[in-house]
Structure formats: C-alpha cells, structure tokens
Write an enzyme that holds these catalytic residues in place. Structure first.
Site, PDB file in Angstrom:
ATOM      1  N   LYS A 195     -14.330 -20.658  19.998  1.00  0.00           N
ATOM      2  CA  LYS A 195     -15.408 -19.633  19.615  1.00  0.00           C
ATOM      3  C   LYS A 195     -14.808 -19.036  18.185  1.00  0.00           C
ATOM      4  O   LYS A 195     -15.551 -18.771  17.500  1.00  0.00           O
ATOM      5  CB  LYS A 195     -15.450 -18.363  20.475  1.00  0.00           C
ATOM      6  CG  LYS A 195     -16.074 -19.015  21.859  1.00  0.00           C
ATOM      7  CD  LYS A 195     -16.057 -17.852  23.001  1.00  0.00           C
ATOM      8  CE  LYS A 195     -14.944 -17.033  23.367  1.00  0.00           C
ATOM      9  NZ  LYS A 195     -14.053 -17.895  23.912  1.00  0.00           N
ATOM     10  N   ARG A 207     -19.139 -10.260  27.412  1.00  0.00           N
ATOM     11  CA  ARG A 207     -18.268 -11.193  28.520  1.00  0.00           C
ATOM     12  C   ARG A 207     -18.578 -10.818  29.903  1.00  0.00           C
ATOM     13  O   ARG A 207     -18.043 -11.415  30.833  1.00  0.00           O
ATOM     14  CB  ARG A 207     -16.705 -10.786  28.269  1.00  0.00           C
ATOM     15  CG  ARG A 207     -16.057 -11.839  27.569  1.00  0.00           C
ATOM     16  CD  ARG A 207     -14.442 -11.377  27.580  1.00  0.00           C
ATOM     17  NE  ARG A 207     -13.624 -12.397  27.342  1.00  0.00           N
ATOM     18  CZ  ARG A 207     -13.262 -12.826  26.067  1.00  0.00           C
ATOM     19  NH1 ARG A 207     -13.407 -12.220  25.137  1.00  0.00           N
ATOM     20  NH2 ARG A 207     -12.105 -13.676  26.102  1.00  0.00           N
ATOM     21  N   ARG A 244      -2.037 -23.223  20.794  1.00  0.00           N
ATOM     22  CA  ARG A 244      -2.749 -22.296  19.814  1.00  0.00           C
ATOM     23  C   ARG A 244      -1.508 -21.495  19.112  1.00  0.00           C
ATOM     24  O   ARG A 244      -0.786 -20.803  19.703  1.00  0.00           O
ATOM     25  CB  ARG A 244      -3.649 -21.255  20.702  1.00  0.00           C
ATOM     26  CG  ARG A 244      -4.135 -20.201  19.690  1.00  0.00           C
ATOM     27  CD  ARG A 244      -5.365 -19.565  20.139  1.00  0.00           C
ATOM     28  NE  ARG A 244      -5.426 -18.876  21.490  1.00  0.00           N
ATOM     29  CZ  ARG A 244      -6.783 -18.276  22.154  1.00  0.00           C
ATOM     30  NH1 ARG A 244      -7.633 -18.626  21.422  1.00  0.00           N
ATOM     31  NH2 ARG A 244      -6.647 -17.839  23.380  1.00  0.00           N
ATOM     32  N   ARG A 259       0.360 -16.279  21.272  1.00  0.00           N
ATOM     33  CA  ARG A 259      -0.116 -15.016  22.210  1.00  0.00           C
ATOM     34  C   ARG A 259       0.346 -14.929  23.322  1.00  0.00           C
ATOM     35  O   ARG A 259       0.682 -16.121  24.008  1.00  0.00           O
ATOM     36  CB  ARG A 259      -1.724 -14.897  22.247  1.00  0.00           C
ATOM     37  CG  ARG A 259      -2.371 -14.535  20.663  1.00  0.00           C
ATOM     38  CD  ARG A 259      -3.875 -14.612  20.702  1.00  0.00           C
ATOM     39  NE  ARG A 259      -4.540 -14.343  21.947  1.00  0.00           N
ATOM     40  CZ  ARG A 259      -5.775 -14.731  22.331  1.00  0.00           C
ATOM     41  NH1 ARG A 259      -6.447 -14.962  21.202  1.00  0.00           N
ATOM     42  NH2 ARG A 259      -6.203 -14.381  23.406  1.00  0.00           N
ATOM     43  N   ARG A 315      -7.402 -16.308  33.313  1.00  0.00           N
ATOM     44  CA  ARG A 315      -8.448 -16.018  32.317  1.00  0.00           C
ATOM     45  C   ARG A 315      -9.605 -17.094  32.779  1.00  0.00           C
ATOM     46  O   ARG A 315     -10.780 -16.729  32.653  1.00  0.00           O
ATOM     47  CB  ARG A 315      -7.998 -16.296  30.907  1.00  0.00           C
ATOM     48  CG  ARG A 315      -7.031 -14.917  30.655  1.00  0.00           C
ATOM     49  CD  ARG A 315      -6.204 -15.213  29.471  1.00  0.00           C
ATOM     50  NE  ARG A 315      -7.101 -15.244  28.188  1.00  0.00           N
ATOM     51  CZ  ARG A 315      -6.606 -15.964  27.203  1.00  0.00           C
ATOM     52  NH1 ARG A 315      -5.305 -16.466  26.967  1.00  0.00           N
ATOM     53  NH2 ARG A 315      -7.480 -15.982  26.129  1.00  0.00           N
TER      54      ARG A 315
HETATM   55  P1  ADP Z   1      -9.881 -15.842  23.832  1.00  0.00           P
HETATM   56  O1  ADP Z   1      -9.984 -16.017  22.303  1.00  0.00           O
HETATM   57  O2  ADP Z   1      -8.902 -16.684  24.486  1.00  0.00           O
HETATM   58  O3  ADP Z   1     -11.435 -16.125  24.593  1.00  0.00           O
HETATM   59  P2  ADP Z   1      -9.901 -13.167  23.250  1.00  0.00           P
HETATM   60  O4  ADP Z   1      -9.060 -12.916  22.068  1.00  0.00           O
HETATM   61  O5  ADP Z   1     -11.374 -13.035  23.063  1.00  0.00           O
HETATM   62  O6  ADP Z   1      -9.564 -14.434  23.817  1.00  0.00           O
HETATM   63  O7  ADP Z   1      -9.817 -11.996  24.129  1.00  0.00           O
HETATM   64  C1  ADP Z   1      -8.281 -11.628  24.646  1.00  0.00           C
HETATM   65  C2  ADP Z   1      -8.311 -10.775  25.570  1.00  0.00           C
HETATM   66  O8  ADP Z   1      -8.924  -9.517  25.325  1.00  0.00           O
HETATM   67  C3  ADP Z   1      -9.078 -11.259  27.072  1.00  0.00           C
HETATM   68  O9  ADP Z   1      -8.531 -11.876  28.070  1.00  0.00           O
HETATM   69  C4  ADP Z   1      -9.468  -9.727  27.526  1.00  0.00           C
HETATM   70  O10 ADP Z   1      -8.631  -9.322  28.253  1.00  0.00           O
HETATM   71  C5  ADP Z   1      -9.597  -9.012  26.303  1.00  0.00           C
HETATM   72  N1  ADP Z   1     -11.363  -8.984  25.816  1.00  0.00           N
HETATM   73  C6  ADP Z   1     -11.784  -9.308  24.830  1.00  0.00           C
HETATM   74  N2  ADP Z   1     -13.198  -8.927  24.460  1.00  0.00           N
HETATM   75  C7  ADP Z   1     -13.376  -8.608  25.823  1.00  0.00           C
HETATM   76  C8  ADP Z   1     -14.559  -8.025  26.265  1.00  0.00           C
HETATM   77  N3  ADP Z   1     -15.815  -8.266  25.647  1.00  0.00           N
HETATM   78  N4  ADP Z   1     -14.657  -7.479  27.548  1.00  0.00           N
HETATM   79  C9  ADP Z   1     -13.396  -7.306  28.083  1.00  0.00           C
HETATM   80  N5  ADP Z   1     -12.282  -7.640  27.841  1.00  0.00           N
HETATM   81  C10 ADP Z   1     -12.206  -8.270  26.536  1.00  0.00           C
HETATM   82  P1  ADP Z   2     -11.480 -18.970  21.567  1.00  0.00           P
HETATM   83  O1  ADP Z   2     -11.691 -18.169  20.396  1.00  0.00           O
HETATM   84  O2  ADP Z   2     -12.834 -19.500  21.935  1.00  0.00           O
HETATM   85  O3  ADP Z   2     -10.303 -18.532  22.358  1.00  0.00           O
HETATM   86  P2  ADP Z   2      -9.888 -20.764  19.406  1.00  0.00           P
HETATM   87  O4  ADP Z   2     -11.117 -20.860  18.389  1.00  0.00           O
HETATM   88  O5  ADP Z   2      -8.919 -19.591  19.235  1.00  0.00           O
HETATM   89  O6  ADP Z   2     -10.847 -20.487  20.886  1.00  0.00           O
HETATM   90  O7  ADP Z   2      -9.399 -21.915  19.726  1.00  0.00           O
HETATM   91  C1  ADP Z   2      -8.449 -22.180  20.630  1.00  0.00           C
HETATM   92  C2  ADP Z   2      -7.456 -23.197  20.180  1.00  0.00           C
HETATM   93  O8  ADP Z   2      -7.860 -24.569  20.037  1.00  0.00           O
HETATM   94  C3  ADP Z   2      -6.933 -23.239  18.768  1.00  0.00           C
HETATM   95  O9  ADP Z   2      -5.490 -23.348  18.921  1.00  0.00           O
HETATM   96  C4  ADP Z   2      -7.785 -23.772  18.045  1.00  0.00           C
HETATM   97  O10 ADP Z   2      -6.772 -24.034  16.687  1.00  0.00           O
HETATM   98  C5  ADP Z   2      -7.898 -25.141  18.711  1.00  0.00           C
HETATM   99  N1  ADP Z   2      -9.398 -25.615  18.456  1.00  0.00           N
HETATM  100  C6  ADP Z   2     -10.527 -24.959  18.095  1.00  0.00           C
HETATM  101  N2  ADP Z   2     -11.494 -25.791  17.902  1.00  0.00           N
HETATM  102  C7  ADP Z   2     -10.839 -27.070  18.202  1.00  0.00           C
HETATM  103  C8  ADP Z   2     -11.501 -28.265  18.048  1.00  0.00           C
HETATM  104  N3  ADP Z   2     -12.649 -28.565  17.822  1.00  0.00           N
HETATM  105  N4  ADP Z   2     -10.710 -29.350  18.402  1.00  0.00           N
HETATM  106  C9  ADP Z   2      -9.630 -29.306  18.677  1.00  0.00           C
HETATM  107  N5  ADP Z   2      -8.850 -27.923  18.566  1.00  0.00           N
HETATM  108  C10 ADP Z   2      -9.546 -26.895  18.499  1.00  0.00           C
END
Ligand code: ADP
Ligand code: ADP
Ligand code: ZN
Length: 214
Positions: A13, A88, A127, A160, A171
């Site tokens: 995302k 979320r 990541r 992270r 998660r």
């Molecule tokens: P990811 O990229 O793996 O989806 P995020 O960076 O979006 O993770 O979020 C990391 C953490 O921050 C989540 O696991 C949660 O604890 C918190 N968080 C982020 N966005 C929200 C939300 N909209 N509601 C509740 N918790 C959130």
């Molecule tokens: P989210 O925001 O949904 O948690 P991220 O954008 O941080 O996800 O992506 C999660 C991990 O996967 C990161 O290490 C990113 O560099 C990698 N990644 C993202 N898109 C792709 C893809 N299309 N193919 C392979 N790896 C990817």
C-alpha cells in the site's frame, strides 16, 4: 481524486501510495507514518500508540479518527488525497464517510492491493523503512541504490520493530478480523477496485493508474 488504499500489512500500500501521490500531485496520508513520527518525537499520542503498535494491535479508533478527519480538511487536500492505512476498522470507515458527507463529498476509489498471506511474511522480513521520509524498500525485490541508505533523502534505513515475524503473524490475524470487512463495505459503496498485488511494483502501479485514468 480521493483514494483509499486497502490491503494486508505488507501488501504494498505504502509503496504504491507514494507513487500515486507523486503522479497525481495529492498528499499521501499514512496513519502508520503519523504514529511513527509521534513516537520519534515522544509525544503523548506517540506514547499511547506505541503500546498497541509494538504488540501488532490496532491503535484505538478514538486516537485515530479525529487525526485523519482533521488532516483531510487541510488546504493541501483540496484537490484530493490518498489514505494509506486508514480506515482499518468499520467504525473508522463510518467516521470517514460521515466527515466527508458533512463536507458534501465522498471518497472516489478504494483500491484493494490483494496479496495472499503466504507472500506477506517474505515481504515484511525484507522490508527496510526510512523513518525520515516514509520511503520503503525491500532488501531483495526493491533494494536501495546504496545498502542501508534511503535513495530519496539519504537517511539511514531501519527494520521496523513490528516487522518481526511473531508480530507480523499477529498483525495478519488482526487484519483478517478487523480490516478485511472493509472490502465488503466499499464494495457496497460501489467504489471498490481490486488489483493483483503479487506482481512487480511497476505492473501493480500500471493496474492502478489504468483504474484512475491518465
Ligand atoms: P503496514 O504498512 O504494515 O500496513 P502501518 O505503517 O500502516 O503498517 O501501521 C503500523 C501500525 O500502526 C499498525 O500495526 C497499527 O498498530 C498502527 N496503525 C496504523 N494505522 C492505523 C489505523 N488506521 N488504526 C489503528 N491503528 C493503526
Ligand atoms: P504496506 O504499506 O502495505 O505495509 P509496503 O509498501 O511497505 O506495504 O511494502 C511491504 C514490503 O514489500 C516492502 O519491503 C516493499 O519494498 C515490498 N514491496 C512492495 N511492493 C512490492 C512488489 N510489487 N513486489 C515485491 N515487493 C514489494
Ligand atoms: Zn528517506
């Protein structure tokens, strides 16, 4: 253009949201980035959020909804915005719908980046994140030009804490229980679009821009 990015943790995302924000010149609003910035600056919100994030749990809706509904009313959101990691939960989605309703508007697209659980653990373990500018890399699939250094801003990349495998499992469970129901919510609202997130970064981006238009 007002866009929501849906998808499991690690689906890509954030990676796609950054590219969309740049292409369409709209702000990228990541609640995860906002919480991490608050943790770094040791704010009250950051202290509270950290307790939940470290355990792989969601930060409570009370700490999250106003943050976003205020943010999207700022000047730079006039031409649209992209939400990454919000909503979320169903109550968060309802808070967003209501806030926009009051402003006489609504979201345009909810894009679900679809990636099966078995691919997620790999993505998360590789990541690397830039806590300064929010850029994300992967040690194998999307490496930075220089190991450990952000291409965009030169800051050091980190793994992270919540990307440890045990926390990732938690998660994912939380995702299926609390966030996946949003797919149905936005399907009913008539704005859901699904893209195959297992493809390469640029192919996923093309699927999304095909939906959004030039
Ligand atoms: P990811 O990229 O793996 O989806 P995020 O960076 O979006 O993770 O979020 C990391 C953490 O921050 C989540 O696991 C949660 O604890 C918190 N968080 C982020 N966005 C929200 C939300 N909209 N509601 C509740 N918790 C959130
Ligand atoms: P989210 O925001 O949904 O948690 P991220 O954008 O941080 O996800 O992506 C999660 C991990 O996967 C990161 O290490 C990113 O560099 C990698 N990644 C993202 N898109 C792709 C893809 N299309 N193919 C392979 N790896 C990817
Ligand atoms: Zn950076």
């Amino acid at each position: 253009m007002k866009i929501i990015m849906l998808g499991a943790p690690g689906a890509g995302k954030g990676t796609q949201a950054q590219k969309i924000a740049a292409k369409y010149d709209i702000p990228h609003i990541s609640t995860g980035d906002i919480f991490r910035a608050n943790i770094k600056n040791n704010t009250e919100l950051g202290k509270k959020a950290k307790e939940y994030m470290d355990q792989g749990l969601l930060v409570p809706d009370e700490l999250t909804c106003d943050l976003v509904t205020d943010r999207i009313q700022q000047d730079d959101c006039k031409n649209g915005f992209i939400l990454d990691g919000f909503p979320r939960t169903i109550p968060q989605a309802e808070a967003l719908t209501n806030a926009l309703n009051k402003l006489g508007t609504a979201m345009d697209y909810a894009i679900d980046v679809d990636v099966p659980d078995e691919n997620i653990v790999n993505r998360m373990s590789g990541r690397r994140a830039c806590l300064k500018c929010g850029a994300t890399y992967h040690i194998v699939t999307i490496p930075p030009k220089k190991e450990g250094i952000c291409d965009k801003c030169g800051a050091e990349l980190v793994q992270r804490e919540d990307d440890a495998p045990e926390t990732v499992q938690k998660r994912l469970t939380v995702y299926h229980e609390q966030t996946q129901p949003l797919i149905d919510y936005y399907k009913k609202a008539g704005i859901l679009k699904t893209v195959d997130g297992t493809k390469d970064l640029e192919d996923v981006f093309k699927s999304i821009t095909d939906i959004l238009g030039a």
